[in-house]
Design an enzyme around this catalytic site. Structure first.
Site, short mmCIF file in Angstrom:
data_model
loop_
_atom_site.label_atom_id
_atom_site.label_comp_id
_atom_site.label_asym_id
_atom_site.label_seq_id
_atom_site.Cartn_x
_atom_site.Cartn_y
_atom_site.Cartn_z
CE LYS A 92 -4.06 1.57 2.56
NZ LYS A 92 -4.33 1.41 4.06
O1 LIG Z 1 -6.95 2.92 2.27
C1 LIG Z 1 -7.22 2.06 2.89
C2 LIG Z 1 -7.60 0.75 2.12
O2 LIG Z 1 -6.87 0.56 1.09
C3 LIG Z 1 -7.76 2.15 4.36
O3 LIG Z 1 -6.98 1.14 5.28
C4 LIG Z 1 -7.51 3.25 4.92
O4 LIG Z 1 -6.14 3.75 5.08
C5 LIG Z 1 -8.39 3.74 6.07
O5 LIG Z 1 -9.71 3.43 5.49
C6 LIG Z 1 -8.68 4.92 6.43
O6 LIG Z 1 -7.34 5.66 6.99
C7 LIG Z 1 -9.38 5.07 7.74
O7 LIG Z 1 -9.69 6.52 7.88
P1 LIG Z 1 -10.57 7.01 9.04
O8 LIG Z 1 -11.46 5.92 9.44
O9 LIG Z 1 -9.60 7.47 10.17
O10 LIG Z 1 -11.22 8.05 8.11
#
Ligand SMILES: O=C(CO)[C@@H](O)[C@H](O)[C@H](O)[C@H](O)COP(=O)(O)O
Length: 232
Positions: A92
């Site tokens: 990622k």
């Molecule tokens: O980008 C991906 C999946 O590819 C996630 O793991 C992503 O990092 C997360 O959904 C977010 O960082 C979560 O964010 P939040 O709940 O703090 O808004």
């Protein structure tokens, strides 16, 4: 092109949560990020062994492990190291020029990249063109700043599904992972728009299973069944 189903990933690095969600029989992958790993209380030196544990627990399912490198060269080196941990690890990377360049190199080597922190259709298009296997547009964080996350996701879905991504990555396809999902409403909207995947934190996943009318219905079925038993 429309996918066959909308898949559920779990957005966590917590092994117990992953194991429980997996036991439900509807888990298709895992996504993690540095904040989610920090929440587990894990140490720096345990990061890669922890990713191996998740990858083993979810053998055959894609598990995103996020790089924290800052230069293209470091991202390529870390990406190669992460991808070598297990066959189902997806590297990622957060969208930026350095990560696009790293994605191009990693994709040419057959390494799957999930490009995260996507907040616009042009970002998603650049990521897919560089060779990303997955693009991760965020929903909840738009809502946090008073904007419409669902409308932004609709743009990403439309532009990615307009094209054939053959030859860009090892699987010749780009899947959209709706990220920063907070509620069952977000899941519904992601599916209505035709996003391939919703990656959902465990708490929100549990909310997707529950409904007050289901609880009410179950309570009345139980009460009525007790009456049937008592009448014997
Ligand atoms: O980008 C991906 C999946 O590819 C996630 O793991 C992503 O990092 C997360 O959904 C977010 O960082 C979560 O964010 P939040 O709940 O703090 O808004």
């Amino acid at each position: 092109m429309k996918g066959a189903e909308m898949k559920f990933f779990i957005d966590t690095a917590n092994l117990d949560e992953i194991a429980e969600a997996k036991s439900w029989g509807c888990l298709a992958g895992v996504t993690t990020n540095p904040s989610l790993y920090a929440k587990t209380g894990g140490k720096l030196e345990d990061f890669e062994p922890h990713m191996v544990k998740i990858a083993k627990l979810c053998e055959g399912l894609p598990v995103s492990a996020e790089s924290t490198a800052e230069t293209t060269e470091e991202m390529i080196a870390e990406g190669r190291r992460l991808a070598a941990l297990a066959p189902n690890i997806v590297v990622k990377l957060p969208i930026c020029p350095e990560a696009l360049a790293a994605t191009h190199t990693l994709a040419a080597e057959g390494i799957r990249v999930n490009m995260t922190l996507i907040f616009s259709a042009p970002q998603a298009l650049l990521a897919a063109n560089a060779g990303a296997r997955y693009v991760s547009p965020f929903l909840g964080r738009f809502d946090d700043v008073g904007e419409d996350g669902v409308a932004q996701l609709a743009d990403v879905v439309e532009v990615i599904q307009n094209y054939d991504w053959s030859g860009k990555n090892v699987d010749n396809q780009v899947e959209i992972i709706s990220a920063s999902i907070r509620t069952p409403y977000h899941v519904t909207q992601a599916a209505r728009l035709g996003a391939d995947i919703a990656t959902v934190p465990f708490a929100a996943l549990k909310k997707c299973v529950q409904h007050p009318l289901t609880d009410k219905g179950l309570a009345s079925f139980k009460a009525d069944w007790e009456k049937v038993k008592a009448a014997q």
